[in-house]
Design an enzyme around this catalytic site. Sequence first.
Site, PDB file in Angstrom:
ATOM      1  N   GLU A  28       1.007  -1.238  -0.095  1.00 33.94           N
ATOM      2  CA  GLU A  28      -0.379  -0.124   0.200  1.00 33.94           C
ATOM      3  C   GLU A  28       1.449   0.792  -0.139  1.00 33.94           C
ATOM      4  O   GLU A  28       1.879   1.499   0.954  1.00 33.94           O
ATOM      5  CB  GLU A  28      -0.612   0.061   1.055  1.00 33.94           C
ATOM      6  CG  GLU A  28      -1.842   1.097   1.393  1.00 33.94           C
ATOM      7  CD  GLU A  28      -2.862   0.951   2.242  1.00 33.94           C
ATOM      8  OE1 GLU A  28      -4.036   0.150   2.151  1.00 33.94           O
ATOM      9  OE2 GLU A  28      -2.990   0.857   3.253  1.00 33.94           O
ATOM     10  N   ASP A  48      -0.603  14.367  -8.082  1.00 32.29           N
ATOM     11  CA  ASP A  48       1.216  13.157  -8.499  1.00 32.29           C
ATOM     12  C   ASP A  48       1.405  13.622  -9.846  1.00 32.29           C
ATOM     13  O   ASP A  48       0.453  13.911 -10.964  1.00 32.29           O
ATOM     14  CB  ASP A  48      -0.432  12.419  -8.569  1.00 32.29           C
ATOM     15  CG  ASP A  48      -0.432  11.800  -6.962  1.00 32.29           C
ATOM     16  OD1 ASP A  48      -0.634  12.442  -6.513  1.00 32.29           O
ATOM     17  OD2 ASP A  48      -1.410  10.443  -7.442  1.00 32.29           O
ATOM     18  N   ARG A  59      17.341  16.645 -12.653  1.00 28.51           N
ATOM     19  CA  ARG A  59      16.427  16.993 -12.027  1.00 28.51           C
ATOM     20  C   ARG A  59      16.319  18.131 -10.779  1.00 28.51           C
ATOM     21  O   ARG A  59      15.921  17.055  -9.962  1.00 28.51           O
ATOM     22  CB  ARG A  59      15.061  16.515 -11.567  1.00 28.51           C
ATOM     23  CG  ARG A  59      15.392  15.489 -13.730  1.00 28.51           C
ATOM     24  CD  ARG A  59      13.940  15.105 -13.784  1.00 28.51           C
ATOM     25  NE  ARG A  59      13.678  14.536 -14.921  1.00 28.51           N
ATOM     26  CZ  ARG A  59      12.838  15.038 -16.446  1.00 28.51           C
ATOM     27  NH1 ARG A  59      12.327  16.100 -16.501  1.00 28.51           N
ATOM     28  NH2 ARG A  59      13.059  14.274 -17.786  1.00 28.51           N
ATOM     29  N   HIS A  62      14.526  22.187  -7.653  1.00 25.95           N
ATOM     30  CA  HIS A  62      13.507  22.982  -7.696  1.00 25.95           C
ATOM     31  C   HIS A  62      12.750  23.202  -6.262  1.00 25.95           C
ATOM     32  O   HIS A  62      12.562  22.716  -5.595  1.00 25.95           O
ATOM     33  CB  HIS A  62      12.917  22.230  -8.194  1.00 25.95           C
ATOM     34  CG  HIS A  62      13.229  21.720  -9.417  1.00 25.95           C
ATOM     35  ND1 HIS A  62      12.557  20.986 -10.715  1.00 25.95           N
ATOM     36  CD2 HIS A  62      14.259  22.380 -10.857  1.00 25.95           C
ATOM     37  CE1 HIS A  62      13.100  20.292 -12.026  1.00 25.95           C
ATOM     38  NE2 HIS A  62      13.996  22.017 -11.705  1.00 25.95           N
ATOM     39  N   LYS A  71       6.583  17.831  -0.773  1.00 19.64           N
ATOM     40  CA  LYS A  71       6.170  16.257  -1.803  1.00 19.64           C
ATOM     41  C   LYS A  71       6.622  14.364  -0.994  1.00 19.64           C
ATOM     42  O   LYS A  71       7.652  14.211   0.317  1.00 19.64           O
ATOM     43  CB  LYS A  71       7.438  16.177  -2.945  1.00 19.64           C
ATOM     44  CG  LYS A  71       7.122  17.811  -3.113  1.00 19.64           C
ATOM     45  CD  LYS A  71       8.530  17.934  -4.333  1.00 19.64           C
ATOM     46  CE  LYS A  71       8.416  19.086  -5.064  1.00 19.64           C
ATOM     47  NZ  LYS A  71       9.484  19.777  -5.818  1.00 19.64           N
ATOM     48  N   TYR A 131       5.337  11.231  -7.555  1.00 15.95           N
ATOM     49  CA  TYR A 131       5.376  11.804  -5.780  1.00 15.95           C
ATOM     50  C   TYR A 131       4.422  13.047  -6.181  1.00 15.95           C
ATOM     51  O   TYR A 131       3.698  13.576  -7.184  1.00 15.95           O
ATOM     52  CB  TYR A 131       6.708  13.350  -5.918  1.00 15.95           C
ATOM     53  CG  TYR A 131       6.831  14.257  -6.759  1.00 15.95           C
ATOM     54  CD1 TYR A 131       6.348  15.762  -7.310  1.00 15.95           C
ATOM     55  CD2 TYR A 131       7.971  13.423  -8.252  1.00 15.95           C
ATOM     56  CE1 TYR A 131       6.997  16.504  -8.030  1.00 15.95           C
ATOM     57  CE2 TYR A 131       7.836  14.561  -9.387  1.00 15.95           C
ATOM     58  CZ  TYR A 131       7.276  16.134  -9.277  1.00 15.95           C
ATOM     59  OH  TYR A 131       7.819  17.158 -10.419  1.00 15.95           O
ATOM     60  N   GLU A 142       8.803  29.173  -8.973  1.00 16.01           N
ATOM     61  CA  GLU A 142       9.623  28.523  -9.448  1.00 16.01           C
ATOM     62  C   GLU A 142      10.638  28.877  -9.307  1.00 16.01           C
ATOM     63  O   GLU A 142      11.148  29.452 -10.171  1.00 16.01           O
ATOM     64  CB  GLU A 142       8.948  27.075 -10.791  1.00 16.01           C
ATOM     65  CG  GLU A 142      10.523  25.755 -10.339  1.00 16.01           C
ATOM     66  CD  GLU A 142       9.791  25.684 -11.347  1.00 16.01           C
ATOM     67  OE1 GLU A 142      10.443  23.808 -11.366  1.00 16.01           O
ATOM     68  OE2 GLU A 142       9.252  25.260 -12.003  1.00 16.01           O
ATOM     69  N   LYS A 169      16.828  24.935 -17.815  1.00 13.69           N
ATOM     70  CA  LYS A 169      16.073  25.647 -16.551  1.00 13.69           C
ATOM     71  C   LYS A 169      17.366  25.188 -15.235  1.00 13.69           C
ATOM     72  O   LYS A 169      17.751  25.873 -14.232  1.00 13.69           O
ATOM     73  CB  LYS A 169      15.170  25.258 -16.233  1.00 13.69           C
ATOM     74  CG  LYS A 169      14.190  25.308 -14.995  1.00 13.69           C
ATOM     75  CD  LYS A 169      13.152  25.233 -14.480  1.00 13.69           C
ATOM     76  CE  LYS A 169      12.941  23.441 -14.265  1.00 13.69           C
ATOM     77  NZ  LYS A 169      11.874  23.104 -14.466  1.00 13.69           N
TER      78      LYS A 169
END
Length: 182
Positions: A28, A48, A59, A62, A71, A131, A142, A169
Amino acid sequence: MTVTPTVIPEVLIIEPKVFGDERGWFTESFNAQEFSAATGLKVEFVQDNHSFSRQWTLRGLHYQLEKTQGKLVRVVSGSVFDVAVDLRKNSPTFGKWAGVELSAQNHQQLWVPAGFAHGFLVLSDTAEFLYKTTDYYHPQSEVCLAWDDPVVGIQWPLQSGQSPNLNAKDLAGLSWDKAPKF
């Protein structure tokens, strides 16, 4: 579920129970009541996200200045080195980072509270990363903290001289001194 604090006590490694036999396994991946009972946190997830990346893709790091996001992150295919950096000025761990390997095999998840920059480096050939967030994506606010900022000093598991694959970015990430804090 088992909850283990990292070197930053608010960043938590979450290990759900996995039930397996010769047919495979079941877990679960999230249960609001159990999450709250195990962590002491009452969070509501509103979005999500699911990403696919190739090996050595990095990545991050951020975060959002408005609509800050907590998160809960996990990997469903492959493995990544996942990192959270504390940007909360009044925190005893301000400027510190926590990193953990998340993989489809270990089923671990990482809770990254609001007020942290977040990023990951793909270690396997490919990885799928999921996430949950506590607020919606807000591109106008951002910010990207430089993945290789020497003040923060993240020890990414790259070979000496190796550079990660970055998008524009992430290449333009701000230094610690220029990145806005909370």
